[in-house]
Design a protein around this motif. Structure first.
Motif, mmCIF file in Angstrom:
data_model
loop_
_atom_site.group_PDB
_atom_site.id
_atom_site.type_symbol
_atom_site.label_atom_id
_atom_site.label_comp_id
_atom_site.label_asym_id
_atom_site.label_seq_id
_atom_site.Cartn_x
_atom_site.Cartn_y
_atom_site.Cartn_z
ATOM 1 N N ARG A 70 18.134 -1.462 1.827
ATOM 2 C CA ARG A 70 18.157 -0.002 1.942
ATOM 3 C C ARG A 70 17.107 0.662 1.052
ATOM 4 N NH1 ARG A 70 23.783 2.011 0.355
ATOM 5 N NH2 ARG A 70 23.724 0.250 -1.082
ATOM 6 N N VAL A 71 16.693 -0.060 0.004
ATOM 7 C CA VAL A 71 15.769 0.513 -0.975
ATOM 8 C C VAL A 71 14.664 -0.484 -1.278
ATOM 9 C CG1 VAL A 71 15.492 1.433 -3.320
ATOM 10 C CG2 VAL A 71 17.600 1.889 -2.032
ATOM 11 N N VAL A 72 13.411 -0.021 -1.245
ATOM 12 C CA VAL A 72 12.256 -0.806 -1.679
ATOM 13 C C VAL A 72 11.656 -0.108 -2.897
ATOM 14 C CG1 VAL A 72 9.866 -1.405 -1.126
ATOM 15 C CG2 VAL A 72 11.674 -1.904 0.508
ATOM 16 N N VAL A 73 11.413 -0.876 -3.935
ATOM 17 C CA VAL A 73 10.857 -0.339 -5.178
ATOM 18 C C VAL A 73 9.498 -0.987 -5.419
ATOM 19 C CG1 VAL A 73 11.212 -0.072 -7.664
ATOM 20 C CG2 VAL A 73 13.185 -0.098 -6.109
ATOM 21 N N THR A 74 8.465 -0.179 -5.645
ATOM 22 C CA THR A 74 7.138 -0.724 -5.944
ATOM 23 C C THR A 74 6.751 -0.365 -7.371
ATOM 24 O OG1 THR A 74 5.849 1.224 -5.242
ATOM 25 C CG2 THR A 74 6.466 -0.379 -3.534
ATOM 26 N N LEU A 75 6.201 -1.346 -8.072
ATOM 27 C CA LEU A 75 5.749 -1.159 -9.450
ATOM 28 C C LEU A 75 4.283 -1.559 -9.537
ATOM 29 C CD1 LEU A 75 8.678 -2.932 -11.379
ATOM 30 C CD2 LEU A 75 8.587 -0.574 -10.564
ATOM 31 N N GLU A 76 3.461 -0.693 -10.127
ATOM 32 C CA GLU A 76 2.049 -1.013 -10.358
ATOM 33 C C GLU A 76 1.611 -0.379 -11.669
ATOM 34 O OE1 GLU A 76 -0.535 1.174 -7.412
ATOM 35 O OE2 GLU A 76 1.448 1.907 -6.799
ATOM 36 N N ASP A 77 0.844 -1.116 -12.482
ATOM 37 C CA ASP A 77 0.387 -0.545 -13.753
ATOM 38 C C ASP A 77 -0.999 0.063 -13.565
ATOM 39 O OD1 ASP A 77 -0.976 -2.994 -13.605
ATOM 40 O OD2 ASP A 77 -1.179 -3.082 -15.788
ATOM 41 N N GLY A 78 -1.024 1.075 -12.719
ATOM 42 C CA GLY A 78 -2.249 1.800 -12.433
ATOM 43 C C GLY A 78 -1.892 3.157 -11.879
ATOM 44 N N GLN A 79 -2.911 3.946 -11.593
ATOM 45 C CA GLN A 79 -2.678 5.296 -11.074
ATOM 46 C C GLN A 79 -1.908 5.242 -9.769
ATOM 47 O OE1 GLN A 79 -5.937 8.228 -11.235
ATOM 48 N NE2 GLN A 79 -5.559 8.569 -9.059
ATOM 49 N N LEU A 80 -0.795 5.952 -9.708
ATOM 50 C CA LEU A 80 0.066 5.920 -8.536
ATOM 51 C C LEU A 80 -0.593 6.620 -7.345
ATOM 52 C CD1 LEU A 80 2.884 4.966 -7.662
ATOM 53 C CD2 LEU A 80 3.768 7.198 -8.353
ATOM 54 N N GLU A 81 -1.163 7.796 -7.592
ATOM 55 C CA GLU A 81 -1.781 8.559 -6.520
ATOM 56 C C GLU A 81 -3.029 7.829 -6.005
ATOM 57 O OE1 GLU A 81 -3.759 12.977 -5.830
ATOM 58 O OE2 GLU A 81 -2.209 12.702 -7.359
ATOM 59 N N GLY A 82 -3.038 7.524 -4.729
ATOM 60 C CA GLY A 82 -4.150 6.787 -4.147
ATOM 61 C C GLY A 82 -4.078 5.292 -4.381
ATOM 62 N N GLY A 83 -2.979 4.844 -4.958
ATOM 63 C CA GLY A 83 -2.840 3.439 -5.292
ATOM 64 C C GLY A 83 -2.161 2.619 -4.205
ATOM 65 N N TRP A 84 -1.460 1.576 -4.648
ATOM 66 C CA TRP A 84 -0.902 0.595 -3.729
ATOM 67 C C TRP A 84 0.489 0.984 -3.222
ATOM 68 C CZ3 TRP A 84 3.292 -2.553 -5.500
ATOM 69 C CH2 TRP A 84 3.707 -3.544 -4.593
ATOM 70 N N GLY A 85 1.359 1.417 -4.119
ATOM 71 C CA GLY A 85 2.745 1.683 -3.743
ATOM 72 C C GLY A 85 2.883 2.764 -2.691
ATOM 73 N N GLU A 86 2.055 3.799 -2.783
ATOM 74 C CA GLU A 86 2.136 4.888 -1.814
ATOM 75 C C GLU A 86 1.821 4.411 -0.394
ATOM 76 O OE1 GLU A 86 -0.345 8.069 -3.187
ATOM 77 O OE2 GLU A 86 1.245 8.896 -4.448
ATOM 78 N N LYS A 87 1.036 3.350 -0.285
ATOM 79 C CA LYS A 87 0.726 2.814 1.045
ATOM 80 C C LYS A 87 1.977 2.194 1.679
ATOM 81 C CE LYS A 87 -4.058 1.897 -0.269
ATOM 82 N NZ LYS A 87 -5.096 0.876 -0.503
ATOM 83 N N ILE A 88 2.836 1.633 0.854
ATOM 84 C CA ILE A 88 4.083 1.079 1.387
ATOM 85 C C ILE A 88 5.027 2.201 1.817
ATOM 86 C CG2 ILE A 88 6.159 -0.224 0.732
ATOM 87 C CD1 ILE A 88 4.351 -2.099 -0.833
ATOM 88 N N THR A 89 5.059 3.268 1.031
ATOM 89 C CA THR A 89 5.839 4.441 1.445
ATOM 90 C C THR A 89 5.335 4.966 2.781
ATOM 91 O OG1 THR A 89 6.280 5.057 -0.854
ATOM 92 C CG2 THR A 89 6.517 6.785 0.811
#
Length: 617
Positions: free
Chosen positions: A544-563
């Motif tokens: 039900r929930v996916v959590v992405t963690l990245e030690d870099g700028q969130l905006e324009g990064g990797w996790g937002e692509k999964i969203t």
């Protein structure tokens, strides 16, 4: 006992009040303070010790801030800071670290730019001089008088320095380019122009070969660049000059380092170790991630040199920081190339090697790869040449605002055709390097070298340094392109990219111990250049929930692509996605723990957000 002159210097006007006979004593006191500061706190000591007399002379002759002094890189601005009201930050232990190691207008009106990258001072000075001349031509009163660019001989290897010299000669008007020639870059100098500089020194600036006159610039040479009185005479001659002039001074880097420093391998003169000095209290500390993983990488490549003539390591001037030791460089011979401070050239050069059939590896910092974005996109990715980039210092850290590695995921991850790998163990890092430099890979690759977070977790036994891919993936032509499910669960999936994998691992363990217990799935994405759509779709079946963690700028990064994937490619899916990463901001020497807390990237905060979301559902 010599009077404490340095304590009386609160501004450049105080320097001007000193009798010429007192200036030598002032320089000696500054040198003593810097040597002690280096032992106790560390920093860019060598370059500053060599420029003490020049900085004192500059403030005797010129009228800062009306006269603008622009320091290239600005890691040699400690003395300037001491003479402009900030001396106690280098003398009192409780104030160490209260000023940055680079110029910063937020600290003083005598600092004009936030600087930390090389080669830009002449261009910046050209701009300030241009505005001054335009205002004067229009009959106005300029806020600038003399413009002085201070640049080292090592920094001259940066292409933008030559662009600035070329522009300065044509622009005309008052501009003083102070070239601090200590016969060193960060390591030794590399490039054909350094033979010309040597000839200029040998002839005391009177020979036919002259790099700066060939640009159309006026030129003066000062042999004794650590003689404050000779420097004052030279600067007085060019003060108020009506055309661009280069004042070439010959100095000794690290001048005044004592026996205690020498015992730690930090000596004066052409000594690589004096570029950056760690405090003596850390002399026996274990290697940090950059030198540790970099040394492993070089050792793994060196074993192949005898049978792979096209395997070449390219470093744009910062070898020691990344574990590329002097011994390795000597043994590597032609398999190692230091291009000087030339990130753009280094990447294009490597693309040429790869196009001709070789396997080049370019090693530098994430923050320095930013300087070569055009070559990364054009000469590398567009031409699809199999170059391997080793990106050191990537991710969140306590670095100053000019050396942050927080922007690399957004930069690399959005270049078409560039494979971006994020290893999470020692073995995985070396396996990725072996793959990217082998015939199995035919495309450009960047490997995000693991950081101190991963190394600390490995040393603590929290992560397995020998962790590698599942056996069924190792035989694939592209083994790194599918995400790896490290542990199966349901309900919640936690994906930790690169350095953030250590946190993801801890989050899954904490969720399992929570009440109610959550058996979350732990996923290692391995790369951030593409999405593993198959794995993401499969998660929708029982999570039900996916959590992405990245030690870099969130905006324009990797996790937002999964969203965006779940929103756009699976619009009927009820998956909720939580993205954790850094804000879009510059940070300056902020402790890593404080950054993680600010961005909600602690285990406690992440688990709390997950529980809140599950309750809301």
């Amino acid at each position: 006992m010599t009077h404490d002159l340095l304590s009386q210097v609160l501004s450049p006007s105080d320097v001007k009040l000193l009798h010429p006979a007192q200036l030598d004593a002032l320089c000696a006191q500054i040198r003593e303070a810097l040597v002690e500061y280096g032992k106790r706190y560390g920093g860019h000591i060598g370059s500053n010790l060599g420029l003490i007399e020049a900085c004192v002379a500059l403030h005797v002759v010129f009228e800062s801030p009306l006269d603008k002094i622009v320091f290239d890189v600005s890691h040699q601005s400690y003395v300037h800071k001491m003479l402009t009201g900030r001396a106690e930050a280098f003398r009192r232990a409780e104030l160490f670290g209260t000023v940055t190691g680079f110029t910063n207008p937020g600290e003083s009106e005598h600092d004009h730019f936030v600087l930390g990258h090389t080669g830009t001072s002449i261009s910046l000075a050209c701009g300030m001089a241009k505005e001054r001349d335009m205002v004067r031509a229009a009959g106005g009163t300029a806020q600038t008088n003399n413009v002085i660019a201070v640049i080292g001989d090592g920094a001259l290897s940066s292409a933008i320095a030559f662009e600035g010299l070329n522009n300065a000669a044509e622009q005309g008007g008052n501009m003083i380019i102070l070239v601090n020639d200590n016969e060193m870059s960060i390591a030794e100098n590399h490039g054909g122009m350094y033979a010309t500089l040597a000839a200029m020194r040998d002839s005391h600036g009177r020979g036919e070969r002259n790099l700066f006159r060939d640009f159309g610039l006026d030129y003066r040479y000062v042999e004794y660049g650590n003689d404050v009185h000779e420097l004052i005479r030279a600067f007085e001659e060019v003060r108020g000059i009506d055309h661009p002039v280069v004042v070439h001074i010959h100095t000794t880097k690290g001048l005044g380092l004592d026996a205690e420093d020498a015992a730690q391998g930090v000596c004066e003169g052409r000594c690589e170790a004096n570029h950056w000095q760690n405090p003596l209290s850390r002399a026996d500390s274990p290697l940090g991630a950059r030198k540790y993983y970099g040394g492993l990488a070089m050792a793994s490549l060196e074993r192949r040199f005898a049978t792979e003539p096209g395997l070449v390591v390219v470093s744009p001037a910062t070898p020691g920081s990344n574990g590329i030791t002097q011994d390795f460089r000597e043994r590597a011979g032609a398999h190692y190339v230091d291009t000087g401070i030339t990130e753009e050239h280094a990447v294009a050069f490597a693309s040429g090697i790869a196009k001709a059939g070789g396997r080049p590896v370019v090693a530098t910092s994430a923050t320095f790869f930013q300087r070569t974005f055009d070559q990364l996109q054009q000469e590398l990715a567009l031409n699809d040449t199999p170059v391997t980039l080793l990106s050191f210092g990537a991710g969140l850290s306590a670095a100053d605002n000019t050396h942050s590695g927080a922007f690399d995921i957004a930069m690399f991850g959005n270049i078409p055709g560039l494979t971006c790998l994020a290893p999470t163990s020692r073995r995985m890092f070396l396996d990725m390097l072996a793959w990217s430099t082998s015939a199995r890979n035919t495309h450009p690759v960047v490997i995000r070298v693991p950081g101190d977070t991963i190394l600390k977790a490995e040393r603590a036994g929290e992560l397995d340094p020998e962790a590698s891919l599942a056996p069924q993936k190792t035989d694939l032509l592209k083994p790194w392109f599918g995400y790896e499910v490290v542990s199966d669960g349901s309900g919640v999936a936690v994906l930790g990219l690169g350095n953030a994998f250590a946190t993801a691992h801890a989050v899954v363990e904490r969720l399992a111990d929570s009440s109610p217990a959550i058996g979350a799935t732990l996923i290692n994405p391995l790369q951030f250049s593409s999405l593993d759509e198959q794995t993401l779709r499969s998660l929708a079946e029982d999570h039900r929930v996916v959590v992405t963690l990245e030690d870099g700028q969130l905006e324009g990064g990797w996790g937002e692509k999964i969203t965006a994937f779940y929103a756009n490619m699976m619009p009927d899916c009820t998956m909720r996605v939580l993205n954790f990463g850094a804000d879009k901001e510059f940070t300056d020497r902020t402790p890593l723990a404080e950054l993680n807390s600010r961005y909600g990237m602690t285990v406690e905060s992440i688990c709390s957000r997950i529980h809140e979301l599950l309750v809301d559902r």
